[in-house]
Design an enzyme around this catalytic site. Structure first.
Site, PDB file in Angstrom:
ATOM      1  N   HIS A 180       0.874  -1.189   0.000  1.00  0.00           N
ATOM      2  CA  HIS A 180       0.000   0.000   0.000  1.00  0.00           C
ATOM      3  C   HIS A 180       0.905   1.232   0.000  1.00  0.00           C
ATOM      4  O   HIS A 180       1.739   1.406   0.894  1.00  0.00           O
ATOM      5  CB  HIS A 180      -0.913  -0.003   1.226  1.00  0.00           C
ATOM      6  N   GLU A 202       1.803   3.800   3.057  1.00  0.00           N
ATOM      7  CA  GLU A 202       2.233   3.273   4.356  1.00  0.00           C
ATOM      8  C   GLU A 202       3.741   3.440   4.466  1.00  0.00           C
ATOM      9  O   GLU A 202       4.525   2.546   4.135  1.00  0.00           O
ATOM     10  CB  GLU A 202       1.754   1.824   4.496  1.00  0.00           C
ATOM     11  N   HIS A 212       3.299  -3.349   6.883  1.00  0.00           N
ATOM     12  CA  HIS A 212       2.244  -2.355   6.638  1.00  0.00           C
ATOM     13  C   HIS A 212       2.105  -1.416   7.826  1.00  0.00           C
ATOM     14  O   HIS A 212       2.613  -1.688   8.919  1.00  0.00           O
ATOM     15  CB  HIS A 212       0.884  -3.059   6.463  1.00  0.00           C
ATOM     16  N   GLU A 271       1.426  -5.348  10.826  1.00  0.00           N
ATOM     17  CA  GLU A 271       0.929  -3.968  10.951  1.00  0.00           C
ATOM     18  C   GLU A 271       1.711  -3.296  12.071  1.00  0.00           C
ATOM     19  O   GLU A 271       1.589  -3.661  13.230  1.00  0.00           O
ATOM     20  CB  GLU A 271      -0.570  -3.968  11.266  1.00  0.00           C
TER      21      GLU A 271
HETATM   22 ZN   LIG Z   1      -1.442  -1.927   4.204  1.00  0.00          ZN
END
Ligand SMILES: [Zn+2]
Length: 353
Positions: free
Chosen positions: A65, A68, A168, A232
């Site tokens: 993404h 990020e 992420h 994350e």
């Molecule tokens: Zn992500």
């Protein structure tokens, strides 16, 4: 002869951002490592003193993404240390910046969420002839290429234990700042050692998935039997606004892995972790779908039985259990896609290795 600095100047991230969808492959002369750029955002390092190259092989991906930024900064620091030979490592590593064009516009993606395009989802077949149709967009093509590069990397190190951390940051706050998604491993045991490595990164909350997915981490786990996680690390912020102290443990742990530090799974203690499993997957089936809680409600916030989670076609979707916690809510997905997961704590002590 050109040196590393001539070829990777000012750094690999800048080169990547200047070549959004393609870069011809080239080798980079380096004293300590075989360094190969395979494409934009894809760089391979293997120690020339390669006695350990068949023990462990690591893929660290970021920018699947584009907005990020913290994981991009972590990987850039490690890459710069390797390019300048100020960092000595033992094991081969492939770094991937997933979506350079999305980095440049500061968005999650350009046309389609890259992390929903793996394990073949990038290519559609003609229903009549079954022949592959042209890619629908550049993210589809990129996902197919990233699969090829991961395959090439693991084939270069066929005896090595394989590990892939897809890094992420999340759009939403989280009741547990850092957490990892353990992709579905089809009933195989979960690995204590991996829990301990991720705990060293500051991750003690795990979400165990119970079905196949189109994520990058499920792809490498399922296709290549890698220890794979979607990790994350905190909240999305623009470049330059990340508090580096919040990411220091993660970066140092990734470096330690490359240097050959062994993490002992025997120190695993379940009380150090919050381990959750998916309870329900709530899909958006109509344009009227809306979440019944505010945008600032954190991931892993718990709801009481009967409390409203979402609304669709005027009907309430409510929590079925006390303690049902919400993860990854997004009312803006396409119809038919997942708009919300709910999770509950689980006990995995009978399936650990
Ligand atoms: Zn992500």
């Amino acid at each position: 002869m050109a040196t590393t600095f001539d070829l990777i100047s000012p750094d690999f991230l800048t080169i990547t951002r200047n070549n959004e969808w393609h870069l011809d492959a080239f080798n980079v002369p380096n004293e300590l490592y075989n360094v190969q750029v395979w494409d934009t955002g894809v760089i391979y390092f293997s120690p020339k003193n390669n006695a350990s190259e068949q023990e462990q092989a690591f893929v660290f991906s970021s920018a699947i993404h584009g907005n990020e930024t913290a994981p991009i900064e972590i990987c850039t620091d490690i890459i710069n240390g390797l390019v300048s030979n100020t960092l000595a490592i033992k094991h081969p590593v492939l770094f991937i910046y997933g979506n350079p064009a999305a980095i440049n516009i500061g968005e999650r993606f350009v046309e389609e969420n890259l992390n929903r395009l793996f394990s073949g989802r990038h290519t559609k077949a003609d229903p009549e002839s079954n022949a592959a149709l042209p890619f629908e967009n550049k993210e589809c093509e990129r996902a197919a290429k990233l699969e090829e590069y991961v395959t090439r990397f693991f084939e270069l190190h066929p005896q090595a234990e394989r590990t892939h951390y897809d890094l992420h940051t999340a759009i939403r706050d989280s009741a547990h700042e850092k957490f990892a998604v353990y992709p579905f491993i089809h009933g195989k045991p979960w690995k204590k050692q991996q829990f301990e490595i991720l705990r060293a990164m500051g991750v003690t909350t795990f979400l165990l998935m119970e079905k196949a997915a189109t994520t990058f981490s499920y792809y490498s786990s399922n296709e290549h039997k890698a220890n794979s996680f979607t990790v994350e690390l905190g909240k999305v912020r623009p470049f330059g606004e990340n508090d580096q102290t919040k990411f220091a443990a993660a970066k140092q742990t990734l470096i330690n892995l490359l240097k050959g530090t062994n993490f002992d799974g025997e120190s695993f203690d379940a009380t150090n972790y919050q381990i959750m499993t998916v309870f329900r997957e709530i899909n958006k089936t109509d344009e009227s779908f809306e979440l019944s809680f505010a945008d600032n409600v954190a991931n892993f916030t718990e709801f009481k039985k009967g409390q409203e989670l979402a609304k669709e076609k005027g009907e309430a979707i409510v929590a079925n259990e006390d303690g049902e916690a919400i993860v990854f809510p997004n009312a803006h997905v396409a119809i038919g896609q997942r708009a919300l997961l709910t999770v509950l704590p689980t006990d995995i002590s009978n399936n650990l290795v």
